[in-house]
Design a protein around this motif. Structure first.
Motif, short mmCIF file in Angstrom:
data_model
loop_
_atom_site.label_atom_id
_atom_site.label_comp_id
_atom_site.label_asym_id
_atom_site.label_seq_id
_atom_site.Cartn_x
_atom_site.Cartn_y
_atom_site.Cartn_z
N ALA A 38 -3.74 12.23 -7.87
CA ALA A 38 -4.78 11.76 -6.95
C ALA A 38 -4.32 11.77 -5.50
CB ALA A 38 -5.22 10.35 -7.35
N MET A 39 -3.04 11.45 -5.29
CA MET A 39 -2.53 11.33 -3.93
C MET A 39 -1.80 12.57 -3.45
SD MET A 39 -1.27 7.37 -3.74
CE MET A 39 -1.18 7.46 -1.94
N GLY A 40 -1.69 13.58 -4.31
CA GLY A 40 -0.99 14.79 -3.90
C GLY A 40 0.50 14.61 -3.79
N ILE A 41 1.05 13.69 -4.57
CA ILE A 41 2.50 13.46 -4.59
C ILE A 41 3.10 14.38 -5.66
CG2 ILE A 41 4.33 11.79 -5.09
CD1 ILE A 41 2.35 9.59 -4.15
N ASP A 42 4.13 15.12 -5.29
CA ASP A 42 4.73 16.03 -6.26
C ASP A 42 6.25 16.07 -6.10
OD1 ASP A 42 5.27 17.78 -4.10
OD2 ASP A 42 3.39 18.84 -4.41
N ILE A 43 6.87 16.98 -6.83
CA ILE A 43 8.33 17.03 -6.87
C ILE A 43 8.94 17.34 -5.51
CG2 ILE A 43 8.57 19.48 -7.47
CD1 ILE A 43 10.40 16.49 -9.15
N THR A 48 0.83 -1.20 0.00
CA THR A 48 0.00 0.00 0.00
C THR A 48 0.86 1.25 0.00
OG1 THR A 48 -1.73 -1.16 1.24
CG2 THR A 48 -1.86 1.23 1.19
N LEU A 49 0.61 2.14 -0.95
CA LEU A 49 1.26 3.44 -1.01
C LEU A 49 0.39 4.43 -0.25
CD1 LEU A 49 3.54 5.25 -2.23
CD2 LEU A 49 2.00 5.62 -4.18
N VAL A 50 0.98 5.17 0.69
CA VAL A 50 0.23 6.06 1.57
C VAL A 50 0.84 7.46 1.53
CG1 VAL A 50 -0.67 6.43 3.91
CG2 VAL A 50 -0.18 4.10 3.11
N LYS A 51 -0.02 8.48 1.47
CA LYS A 51 0.44 9.87 1.55
C LYS A 51 -0.42 10.60 2.58
CE LYS A 51 2.46 13.83 0.55
NZ LYS A 51 2.41 14.54 -0.75
N GLU A 52 0.24 11.12 3.62
CA GLU A 52 -0.44 11.92 4.62
C GLU A 52 -0.17 13.39 4.31
OE1 GLU A 52 1.20 10.59 8.32
OE2 GLU A 52 0.04 8.73 8.34
N SER A 53 -1.20 14.21 4.35
CA SER A 53 -1.03 15.64 4.09
C SER A 53 -2.04 16.42 4.90
CB SER A 53 -1.24 15.93 2.59
OG SER A 53 -2.59 15.75 2.23
N ASP A 54 -1.93 17.74 4.87
CA ASP A 54 -2.88 18.59 5.59
C ASP A 54 -4.30 18.40 5.06
OD1 ASP A 54 -0.81 19.58 7.10
OD2 ASP A 54 -0.55 21.40 5.89
N ALA A 55 -4.41 18.04 3.79
CA ALA A 55 -5.73 17.85 3.18
C ALA A 55 -6.37 16.53 3.61
CB ALA A 55 -5.63 17.90 1.66
N GLY A 56 -5.57 15.59 4.07
CA GLY A 56 -6.08 14.29 4.47
C GLY A 56 -5.14 13.16 4.06
N VAL A 57 -5.58 11.94 4.31
CA VAL A 57 -4.78 10.76 3.99
C VAL A 57 -5.36 10.07 2.77
CG1 VAL A 57 -3.95 8.52 4.81
CG2 VAL A 57 -4.17 10.44 6.41
N THR A 58 -4.48 9.72 1.83
CA THR A 58 -4.88 8.89 0.69
C THR A 58 -3.99 7.65 0.67
OG1 THR A 58 -3.43 10.18 -0.75
CG2 THR A 58 -5.76 10.77 -0.73
N ALA A 59 -4.55 6.56 0.20
CA ALA A 59 -3.77 5.31 0.14
C ALA A 59 -4.35 4.43 -0.95
CB ALA A 59 -3.79 4.59 1.48
N GLY A 60 -3.47 3.63 -1.54
CA GLY A 60 -3.93 2.69 -2.56
C GLY A 60 -3.02 1.49 -2.67
N ALA A 106 -11.77 14.69 -5.66
CA ALA A 106 -11.65 16.14 -5.72
C ALA A 106 -10.41 16.57 -6.49
CB ALA A 106 -11.62 16.71 -4.30
N ARG A 107 -9.33 15.83 -6.32
CA ARG A 107 -8.09 16.17 -7.00
C ARG A 107 -8.11 15.79 -8.48
NH1 ARG A 107 -4.29 13.82 -2.15
NH2 ARG A 107 -3.93 15.78 -1.02
N ARG A 108 -8.80 14.72 -8.81
CA ARG A 108 -8.79 14.20 -10.18
C ARG A 108 -9.99 14.65 -11.00
NH1 ARG A 108 -7.04 12.64 -13.55
NH2 ARG A 108 -7.53 10.46 -13.97
N GLY A 109 -11.03 15.17 -10.33
CA GLY A 109 -12.20 15.63 -11.06
C GLY A 109 -13.40 14.75 -10.80
N GLU A 110 -14.46 15.37 -10.31
CA GLU A 110 -15.69 14.62 -10.03
C GLU A 110 -16.24 14.02 -11.33
OE1 GLU A 110 -16.88 14.14 -7.08
OE2 GLU A 110 -15.70 15.57 -5.90
N GLY A 111 -16.93 12.92 -11.19
CA GLY A 111 -17.59 12.32 -12.34
C GLY A 111 -16.80 11.23 -13.03
#
Length: 200
Positions: free
Chosen positions: A134-139, A24-36, A113-118
């Motif tokens: 999607a996970m807010g991972i950047d440079i 599982t790849l996990v990213k914790e941020s101020d916006a929340g936690v995402t994992a996949g 929200a990051r990738r676009g609703e719908g």
């Protein structure tokens, strides 16, 4: 979820690419936690791999982290998309594993929200640029240890995939014989794989 022990990353690049599947790849941020769940990877074997950024031991500001110890984050931007890799192999041996796709598990509302609703669920993270957005991972995640929070790899459910497929890597047509190396690995029949063929 807790990070894997850093000893997990001390294995050959090809073996790591396989053993990351199901983790599982996990990213914790101020916006929340995402994992996949990691469902697709590609191995890049450095100096002797024409498709690798470190081919011929090319050492630049971008590739520097690859020359260090395994288990660290190698992020870079390609065509405006950030891609995330796991540094592998020994110090001085610049190799890495690209995470190509994940199956969303946590923070799906934030991912939407990051990738676009719908968008359909399987379209949110089925590609290396999609999953980082999607996970807010950047440079700015470049060089972070993947065995510590906030960006890390966890064991997930601890169950190894039943069937793993392999084939040539994607998007490296101009890399000579390296374009045919079967160093792309994915969980068979998983709909979140980047080139999963859906039944009509």
């Amino acid at each position: 979820m807790e990070p894997m022990d850093k000893r997990f990353f001390k294995q050959s690049t090809l073996q790591l690419a396989i053993n990351l599947l199901g983790k599982t790849l996990v990213k914790e941020s101020d916006a929340g936690v995402t994992a996949g769940k990691i469902v697709e990877t590609e191995a890049y074997k450095g100096p002797h791999d024409r498709a690798a950024h470190s081919f011929n031991n090319r050492r630049t500001k971008r590739t520097e982290v690859m020359f260090g110890p395994s288990g660290y984050t190698y992020t870079y931007v390609m065509h405006t998309h950030c891609l995330v890799n796991v540094v592998s192999a020994e110090v001085g041996q610049p190799e890495a594993v690209l995470i190509r796709a994940i199956e969303p598990l946590v923070g799906i509302d934030l991912i939407l929200a990051r990738r676009g609703e719908g968008k359909a669920l399987h379209e949110l993270t089925n590609g290396p640029g999609k999953l980082t957005k999607a996970m807010g991972i950047d440079i700015t995640d470049y060089g972070l240890p993947l065995f510590e929070k906030p960006l890390f790899i966890a064991d997930g459910d601890g169950i190894a995939p039943e069937e793993i497929s392999k084939g040539p890597r994607i998007g490296i047509e101009n890399s000579g014989e390296a374009k045919d190396y079967p160093w792309r690995f994915w969980i068979a029949n998983n709909q979140f794989v980047s080139r999963y063929r859906r039944k009509k």
